[in-house]
Scaffold this motif. Structure first.
Motif, short mmCIF file in Angstrom:
data_model
loop_
_atom_site.label_atom_id
_atom_site.label_comp_id
_atom_site.label_asym_id
_atom_site.label_seq_id
_atom_site.Cartn_x
_atom_site.Cartn_y
_atom_site.Cartn_z
N LEU A 49 -17.17 16.84 -4.89
CA LEU A 49 -16.48 16.38 -3.67
C LEU A 49 -15.29 17.30 -3.37
N ARG A 50 -14.53 17.59 -4.44
CA ARG A 50 -13.32 18.40 -4.27
C ARG A 50 -13.67 19.77 -3.69
N LYS A 51 -14.80 20.32 -4.13
CA LYS A 51 -15.22 21.63 -3.66
C LYS A 51 -15.60 21.63 -2.18
N LYS A 92 -11.81 19.27 2.63
CA LYS A 92 -10.46 19.78 2.87
C LYS A 92 -9.49 18.90 2.08
N PRO A 93 -8.50 19.53 1.44
CA PRO A 93 -7.58 18.77 0.58
C PRO A 93 -7.00 17.54 1.28
N ALA A 94 -6.68 17.66 2.57
CA ALA A 94 -6.05 16.55 3.29
C ALA A 94 -6.95 15.32 3.34
N PHE A 95 -8.27 15.54 3.29
CA PHE A 95 -9.21 14.42 3.41
C PHE A 95 -9.85 14.04 2.08
N LEU A 96 -9.42 14.73 1.00
CA LEU A 96 -10.07 14.50 -0.29
C LEU A 96 -9.88 13.07 -0.78
N ASP A 97 -8.66 12.60 -0.68
CA ASP A 97 -8.35 11.30 -1.24
C ASP A 97 -9.16 10.18 -0.59
N VAL A 98 -9.18 10.17 0.74
CA VAL A 98 -9.89 9.09 1.44
C VAL A 98 -11.39 9.21 1.19
N ASN A 99 -11.87 10.47 1.08
CA ASN A 99 -13.30 10.64 0.82
C ASN A 99 -13.68 10.22 -0.60
N ARG A 100 -12.76 10.44 -1.54
CA ARG A 100 -12.98 9.94 -2.90
C ARG A 100 -13.16 8.44 -2.88
N LYS A 101 -12.27 7.79 -2.15
CA LYS A 101 -12.34 6.32 -2.06
C LYS A 101 -13.64 5.90 -1.39
N ALA A 102 -14.01 6.63 -0.37
CA ALA A 102 -15.24 6.30 0.35
C ALA A 102 -16.45 6.44 -0.59
#
Lengths: 601, 197
Positions: free
Chosen positions: B175-177, B180-190
């Motif tokens: 996912l991290r790869k 974009k860093p700004a959206f990483l956190d919310v996408n992790r949660k998703a």
């Protein structure tokens, strides 16, 4: 250990060219080949890559680069090779200096094309060597081999891909870049000046070269594994089955025939290694030819007197897949789950906020106007509910065909006018010559240039009017109105409008159609998917709000629905606008006769 | 006839829903688990709001990159009517994850056709169906655009149970790869929400 990566065929093509020491690449975008150049642009510190205005220009530029001594590439979709065929056929005579590979990306099944053509015929007709990869790893490998063979046999090499190869990902082992030594250019009139006298000598040499290539295909290509026999791993009792295949079709054949058949997997398909095929045929009792589209291999195999089964079973058009091949050969189909409930079709549509919608709304209200269309997103203006296009043939063809129709209407006394609709990129591609013809030969065609500031259909590529190059450098912009003026359109017959302003659209169309002369309307408004440049922001401003329906005022007349905007839902008793999709373009707001739609900032 | 060592997954939806990114991440996970993987997608005209599919086949050795009728072990439908459209591709006994989300197509928007009612009931009667409300989950996380990653999480969960190797995939690194860093956190949660759904 070398890195293994999942790559599309297009990514692998770019990678292979980079590893082979490519120095120059040019292309015009076209699905499914577009991403080859986009990926080459990622290697811009090592090589030069550009978008050309059309495929012929791209091919010519690659030829020039090869002549000057570097490895060069042109990557085109199948129809693009038609455009580039003229230089290709002669380049096959002159041969190369630096190696040159032409990628032809065919589109069996017409996923995103106006026709389905089998460009393997070009290899035969132009007399060039052809390689056909069947996955991404082979694409990388064959690209590198292509450059070697190009220099060894002094010929352009065609790497023929298809949509399924271009857009499928599979595992690729990455290598390093080997910079190809630049060859020194020296004038060689007899090699590169194709006058009749020189070209006769070239033609004789070409025949010899094809013989050498053929012997390579039959022997050395087998040793290096490009053409290979894979013997049955589970032969079993009874009939020995052999399959000759290439490209994506080979993968389907593998899944269908499995280990009980032997395969002759051809990577080098032109010149066709007929001795090798004969040898293979003698090993088996029954020979199948599994190929996508035309009976290209089969016809030649049968002509050589080799008995085989091919197109009498396997369909001659549409993209193949495992299901189709299995059913064709064995009459078997997989068990499926079926429902009586049917999904409603989901055709592609012009996007919410698409600037073309305003123009097509205006055109849809005209009677006795033949709308001559072209290749781009705007071809969707032919779809319901707008349904306002009469024809679409080829890149740049709208003005040319429209001119002929306009002349014919006059000659035959039919009371009708012609409007050609063509995108900015398509106009640069080959529309401008049609406009020259219209002016030169005095037709009264109205040419609408849909200038959305980008090449949109293929996914936002730069073009000579958009202000940037492939690699993101600022570039001069073609001034479309000035270009039209230079071609001979009178200045007061060139109308630049905002296509989202319906009054402006109607006024421009009214004036142009009242005037019995060739004229131009430029609809200037960026594609709704475009990432605005600073200049775009200055000229066109920030996106507006969203449109909302006032339920009190709405009479459910559903005129707004007839704009075909995917953000407007008019299926039930109410009409509403999907705020997540709406861009506030305002076309529905202007269309509504009851002022029931307004913009919410 | 065919060796069953190949598993087939279909991700289906509507152009613009983010099926391609989800497929890319899923495929990278499969590669990291040591499988041969082929993935096929179609770009171009169908992206303009048309019906889209990405197809993934993985196993010890994969030939064809596309999934045939009756061959998909798992279908992840990003839109309900698309689940119905692709039902015949599901292998009898296969698994379907359906996003309870409707996007009306052009003939429905203009009133020429009606969005079929009772799709979920119909699909459930035919196959092993898991229904997900990915749009609500994504909105709950504060970003409706992460709907595709919620569905990716559900897909990752579905493949994880298929083999031990897939149970050990480091999805977070992949996912991290791809984010974009700004959206990483919310996408992790998703992703986590989809995985746990």
């Amino acid at each position: 250990m070398s890195e293994r990566r999942l790559m599309t065929g297009n990514e692998a093509a770019a990678r292979g060219a980079w590893e082979a020491g490519l120095a120059f690449a040019s292309a015009y975008p076209g699905t499914p080949s577009t991403e080859i150049l986009e990926n080459l642009a990622e290697y811009k510190s090592d090589l030069y890559a550009e978008w050309a205005p059309n495929e012929k220009t791209a091919m010519e530029a690659a030829i020039g680069a090869s002549m000057a001594g570097v490895r060069s590439l042109a990557a085109l979709k199948h129809g693009g090779v038609n455009v580039a065929a003229d230089p290709l056929f002669t380049f096959a005579y002159t041969g190369v200096n630096g190696g040159m590979v032409l990628v032809s990306a065919d589109d069996p099944g017409l996923h995103s094309s106006q026709n389905e053509q089998d460009n393997r015929h070009y290899a035969e007709a132009a007399k060039v060597l052809m390689l056909e990869p069947s996955d991404s790893a082979e694409t990388l490998e064959y690209m590198k081999l292509g450059f070697e063979l190009s220099e060894r046999f002094d010929t352009p090499v065609m790497l023929r891909m298809t949509t399924r190869i271009c857009h499928s990902k599979s595992i690729v082992t990455l290598g390093e870049r080997t910079p190809a030594p630049h060859k020194i250019y020296e004038r060689n009139i007899r090699k590169f000046v194709a006058t009749p006298a020189n070209a006769r000598a070239m033609r004789a040499k070409l025949t010899e070269r094809l013989e050498q290539e053929l012997s390579y295909a039959n022997a050395e290509a087998v040793r290096v594994g490009v053409n290979r026999i894979e013997r049955a791993s589970e032969p079993g009792e009874g009939e020995r089955i052999g399959v000759v295949s290439a490209g994506a079709a080979y993968q389907y054949a593998r899944d269908v025939f499995g280990g009980r058949a032997s395969y002759l997997k051809l990577g080098l398909t032109w010149p066709m290694p007929i001795d090798l095929i004969r040898e293979f045929a003698e090993e088996v009792d029954k020979l199948y030819i599994v190929e996508e589209l035309d009976a290209f291999m089969e016809t030649r195999i049968k002509a050589a007197g080799i008995d085989c089964v091919g197109k009498e079973r396997i369909p001659v058009w549409d993209e193949l897949n495992t299901d189709i091949v299995r059913f064709a050969v064995f009459g078997e189909r997989a068990e499926t789950l079926n429902s009586d409930m049917k999904a409603v079709p989901r055709p592609p549509t012009l996007c919410a906020g698409c600037p073309h919608r305003g123009l097509f709304w205006g055109l849809s209200k005209r009677k006795n106007v033949l709308v001559s269309g072209d290749i781009g997103c705007y071809t969707l203006g032919s779809a319901p509910p707008l349904s306002s296009m009469d024809s679409c043939f080829c890149m740049g063809g709208s003005i040319g065909a429209g001119h002929g129709a306009a002349k014919a209407f006059k000659e035959s006394g039919q009371d009708a006018r012609v409007a050609a609709v063509i995108g900015d990129s398509t106009f640069f591609h080959s529309g401008v010559t049609g406009l020259m013809n219209a002016v030169f030969n005095g037709s009264n065609i109205v040419t609408v240039i849909l200038d959305n500031r980008i090449t949109a259909m293929t996914g936002q590529q730069q073009n000579p009017g958009s202000g940037f190059t492939l690699t993101g450098e600022a570039a001069p912009e073609v001034d479309i109105p000035e270009l039209c003026k230079a071609v001979g359109i009178r200045e007061d017959r060139i109308r630049v409008i905002d296509p989202l302003d319906l009054n402006a659209v109607n006024k421009a169309l009214d004036e142009a159609l009242a005037d019995d002369a060739a004229s131009v309307i430029v609809t200037r408004r960026p594609c709704v998917l475009k990432r605005f440049s600073e200049r775009d922001l200055l000229e066109f401003g920030e996106p507006r709000g969203v449109c909302v329906v006032d339920e009190e005022k709405c009479t459910r007349c559903k005129l707004c629905v007839k704009t075909g905007c995917p953000a407007i839902y008019g299926g039930g008793d109410t009409v509403f606008i999907n705020e997540n999709m709406c861009t506030g373009c305002g076309v529905c707001e202007q269309v509504c006769p009851f002022d029931a739609i307004s913009l919410k900032e | 006839m065919k060796k069953d060592s190949v598993t087939a997954i279909l991700l289906v939806g509507v152009g613009g829903q983010g099926t391609i990114l989800a497929s890319k991440i899923l495929s990278e996970g499969l590669v990291s688990a040591g499988f041969d993987v082929k993935m096929s997608e179609i770009h171009g005209m169908s992206q303009r709001g048309g019906s889209v599919s990405t197809q993934i086949r993985y196993g010890s050795k994969v030939n064809a990159p596309i999934v045939g009728r009756g061959e998909a072990d798992i279908i992840i439908a990003f839109e309900k009517m698309e689940a119905l459209r692709w039902l015949e591709y599901l292998k009898p006994g296969g698994k379907m994850i359906v996003n309870d989300f409707e996007i009306p197509s052009a003939p429905i928007l203009t009133g020429e056709a009606i969005y079929p009612e009772g799709i979920l009931e119909e699909l459930s009667a035919k196959a092993d169906v898991t229904v997900l409300r990915a749009a609500e989950i994504a909105e709950g996380l504060g970003n409706a655009r992460t709907m595709n990653i919620v569905l990716l999480g559900a897909a990752a969960k579905a493949v994880s149970s298929a083999s031990v190797a897939l149970g050990n995939v480091e999805w977070d690194a992949i996912l991290r790869k791809n984010m974009k860093p700004a959206f990483l956190d919310v996408n992790r949660k998703a992703f986590a929400a989809g995985f746990g759904a």
